[in-house]
Design a protein around this motif. Structure first.
Motif, PDB file in Angstrom:
ATOM      1  N   ARG A  98       6.123  17.504  16.827  1.00 36.38           N
ATOM      2  CA  ARG A  98       6.716  16.809  15.566  1.00 36.38           C
ATOM      3  C   ARG A  98       6.562  17.830  14.386  1.00 36.38           C
ATOM      4  O   ARG A  98       5.583  18.467  14.145  1.00 36.38           O
ATOM      5  CB  ARG A  98       5.834  15.562  15.180  1.00 36.38           C
ATOM      6  CG  ARG A  98       6.509  14.654  14.500  1.00 36.38           C
ATOM      7  CD  ARG A  98       5.763  13.138  14.658  1.00 36.38           C
ATOM      8  NE  ARG A  98       5.999  12.654  15.839  1.00 36.38           N
ATOM      9  CZ  ARG A  98       7.243  12.002  16.127  1.00 36.38           C
ATOM     10  NH1 ARG A  98       8.183  12.114  15.293  1.00 36.38           N
ATOM     11  NH2 ARG A  98       7.549  11.284  17.513  1.00 36.38           N
ATOM     12  N   GLY A  99       7.806  17.991  13.713  1.00 31.15           N
ATOM     13  CA  GLY A  99       7.790  18.753  12.641  1.00 31.15           C
ATOM     14  C   GLY A  99       8.171  20.265  13.043  1.00 31.15           C
ATOM     15  O   GLY A  99       8.043  21.089  11.994  1.00 31.15           O
ATOM     16  N   VAL A 100       8.067  20.588  14.112  1.00 32.44           N
ATOM     17  CA  VAL A 100       8.241  21.948  14.790  1.00 32.44           C
ATOM     18  C   VAL A 100       9.582  21.991  15.463  1.00 32.44           C
ATOM     19  O   VAL A 100      10.109  22.860  15.123  1.00 32.44           O
ATOM     20  CB  VAL A 100       6.965  22.473  15.468  1.00 32.44           C
ATOM     21  CG1 VAL A 100       7.002  23.957  15.947  1.00 32.44           C
ATOM     22  CG2 VAL A 100       5.674  22.033  14.844  1.00 32.44           C
TER      23      VAL A 100
ATOM     24  N   THR B 181       8.487  16.740  22.354  1.00 32.79           N
ATOM     25  CA  THR B 181       8.489  17.115  20.919  1.00 32.79           C
ATOM     26  C   THR B 181       7.479  17.727  20.272  1.00 32.79           C
ATOM     27  O   THR B 181       6.337  16.901  20.495  1.00 32.79           O
ATOM     28  CB  THR B 181       9.240  15.654  20.386  1.00 32.79           C
ATOM     29  OG1 THR B 181      10.384  14.994  20.932  1.00 32.79           O
ATOM     30  CG2 THR B 181       9.331  15.782  18.727  1.00 32.79           C
TER      31      THR B 181
ATOM     32  N   THR C 195      13.100  25.463  17.599  1.00 31.06           N
ATOM     33  CA  THR C 195      13.535  24.697  16.540  1.00 31.06           C
ATOM     34  C   THR C 195      14.851  24.360  16.802  1.00 31.06           C
ATOM     35  O   THR C 195      15.616  24.856  17.706  1.00 31.06           O
ATOM     36  CB  THR C 195      13.345  25.438  15.270  1.00 31.06           C
ATOM     37  OG1 THR C 195      14.394  26.502  15.196  1.00 31.06           O
ATOM     38  CG2 THR C 195      12.017  26.061  15.088  1.00 31.06           C
TER      39      THR C 195
END
Ligand code: CA
Length: 232
Positions: A210-212, A208, A170
């Motif tokens: 996404r969101g992680v 990437t 992250t």
């Protein structure tokens, strides 16, 4: 690489901090054993340089307490020249290496790099993820045997990815690895460096999720070439 330095001697501490920074380490400096224990327990450091004679709590007690909490951060202890029993006790208490004062900065930096490599199960001095290679000693990076010029911060971020290849990181984890206390980090700093890394290397080097977060694949493929044309 983010290092915790625990040293109560102002002159020596300042010299070690400046010298290690010159070698490309991020250095947080504490001056007593209680602070050293508190910071090591955060697990945010790749390694630590620990003086044994510290106020409030000596280095040995700090080390023992940290190891009891299952914190495996590599620790290099600094000992006095006549401190053979200290050295043995330190290694028994969970230190990974030691250096005798006065410290040679180049040797200290090399030993820290070796400790971090070993902690990540990397015996070879070179870090490799398929076609992507990194030499932590010279801070050089190659993709498909092409030398890639990176800024210090880009290099550091890439090194974090290579040490955790195949694992999702992250943004907060990356920042934790990177920054010293009190450093103002704008919310998109890591993103900007990752953007530049993709531009200088190749977009697929850092994925990437996404969101992680982000991930560097364990096997970066070699650049596609046209040598296969005409193959049946
Ligand atoms: Ca001391």
């Amino acid at each position: 690489m983010r290092i915790l330095l625990a040293e109560d001697d102002e002159l020596l501490g300042a010299g070690l901090k400046a010298g290690l920074q010159q070698q490309g380490f991020q250095v947080d400096w504490v001056r007593d054993g209680v602070a050293a224990q508190r910071e090591l327990l955060t697990g945010a450091y790749q390694a630590s340089v620990l003086d044994l004679g510290l106020p409030r709590q000596d280095g040995m007690q700090c080390l023992a307490a940290v190891r009891r909490q299952k914190i495996t951060t590599p620790v290099l202890i600094l000992t006095a020249r006549d401190g053979v029993p200290d050295r043995i006790a330190g290694l028994d208490a969970g230190a990974d290496d030691y250096l005798v004062k006065p410290v040679d900065l180049m040797e200290l930096a090399a030993r820290l790099r070796a400790l971090v490599r070993r902690a990540h199960g990397v015996a070879e001095p070179m870090l490799e993820a398929g076609a992507l290679k990194m030499d932590p000693a010279s801070r050089q990076v190659w993709l498909d045997d092409r030398l890639v010029e990176l800024s210090l911060r880009e290099y550091e971020i890439l090194q974090i990815f290579m040490l955790h290849a195949g694992r999702v990181l992250t943004r907060t984890q990356i920042e934790q690895h990177l920054y010293q206390w009190g450093t103002e980090v704008s919310s998109n700093t890591v993103e900007v460096h990752i953007y530049n890394l993709r531009k200088k290397l190749r977009p697929d080097v850092i994925e990437t999720l996404r969101g992680v977060g982000y991930m560097l694949p364990q096997q970066i493929r070699a650049e596609a070439t046209n040598t296969k044309k005409g193959a049946a």
